[in-house]
Design an enzyme around this catalytic site. Sequence first.
Site, PDB file in Angstrom:
ATOM      1  N   GLU A   1      45.558  16.040  40.141  1.00 15.19           N
ATOM      2  CA  GLU A   1      46.389  15.353  41.429  1.00 15.19           C
ATOM      3  C   GLU A   1      47.512  14.450  41.103  1.00 15.19           C
ATOM      4  O   GLU A   1      48.270  13.844  41.955  1.00 15.19           O
ATOM      5  CB  GLU A   1      45.385  14.753  42.237  1.00 15.19           C
ATOM      6  CG  GLU A   1      44.264  15.361  42.880  1.00 15.19           C
ATOM      7  CD  GLU A   1      44.696  16.497  43.596  1.00 15.19           C
ATOM      8  OE1 GLU A   1      45.654  16.508  44.439  1.00 15.19           O
ATOM      9  OE2 GLU A   1      44.084  17.617  43.437  1.00 15.19           O
TER      10      GLU A   1
ATOM     11  N   ASP B   1      50.976  24.664  41.453  1.00 15.52           N
ATOM     12  CA  ASP B   1      49.616  25.401  41.576  1.00 15.52           C
ATOM     13  C   ASP B   1      49.575  27.017  41.185  1.00 15.52           C
ATOM     14  O   ASP B   1      50.611  27.734  41.859  1.00 15.52           O
ATOM     15  CB  ASP B   1      48.749  25.431  42.638  1.00 15.52           C
ATOM     16  CG  ASP B   1      48.465  23.674  43.107  1.00 15.52           C
ATOM     17  OD1 ASP B   1      48.567  23.123  42.193  1.00 15.52           O
ATOM     18  OD2 ASP B   1      47.984  23.438  44.130  1.00 15.52           O
TER      19      ASP B   1
END
Length: 377
Positions: A131, A221
């Site tokens: 994160e 991602d």
Amino acid sequence: MSDGQDRGAPLQFAFVLHNHQPVGNLPEVFERAYETAYLPMLEVLEAHPGIRFLLHYTGPLLEWLARERPQFLGRVKALVGAGRAEILGGGLYEPILAVIPPADRLGQLEAMTTYLEQHLAVRPTGAWLAERVWEPHLPSDLVEGGVAYSILDQEHLEKAGIPSDQADGVWITENLGRVLRLFPASTDLRYLIPWQSVDEVMAYLRRQWEGGRRLLVFADDGEKFGSWPDTYRHCYQDAWVDRFLGALEASADWLQTVTLGEVAAGADEPRRVYLPSASYPEMEDWSLPPETFRALKAAREQVRDVPGAARYMRLGHWRNFLARYPEANLMQQRANAISARVHALDPGPRRTEALDHLWRGQCNCPYWHGVFGGIYL
């Protein structure tokens, strides 16, 4: 700058993909992500020998691949051996390193390194931070865990007051004399790739090079390329990724793809920065009380016509998830209490097994809301 002028060194471009599935995710989710994102991306990368890149696979995904698709890891290993791919390390089960005990930080980092050495014959020098959570004490443990560099968002540097047009390249930071290199990932590229046309992305890269930039990092991602809604068609059936990689290869006269390990090892006198605690901007927004976020959003609207101004209007600390959601706080405090008990066990198989269960329980996904469910469930 005219075409006849010497523009100097080429633009170095790092293409970084972070691939993750949380501990305990459903088998059909692993399978779908593999078929729509991980496998087709690898196939396209293999087809473009002029491209170098970086890959990060988290522990739960590595375990699934080793068990269900071992040939995939063999193909990744071949790309590493050919010098085309660099593998990033990090915490094995994708924990938020900043809020787990130091012994677990080192344990997770070392467990990931051991796994990568066993399955891919590589010892990583860079680490992905789950994160993108950064706190100023992290360099000490990262360096002790064998990490030479990490990747953060451009916004992390902006939060330290670095102007947007300088938040690129390679930087150094330290804690207690342990020096870590940092690479900011471009915000603009995160929104351009793969949503805009290949021509628009290449034009942007060319403008950055002509403007004097010499290193840009795209990091995002891997699931964005195939698993997100409508992206499989866009990325592979319509061949966006193939055309983009081909355009990078065709631009070798002014652009070269690089791995960050080589850049980190050869960087001369990087700029120094000390960063405040930060995560990606959306998480900081979500951590705010609703009334505060509404006021902040309104203030950003008032300056939306001032280029870049909204990026500097930031509040929030990601840890306030633990205040907004008591369930998240309970999980985190319970895990830390269990950690103390596990580390107090005598060395041996029982302790080793308990540590593995503990580290799996430190996977960050249950703490937030998102496509994996998380705290909203």
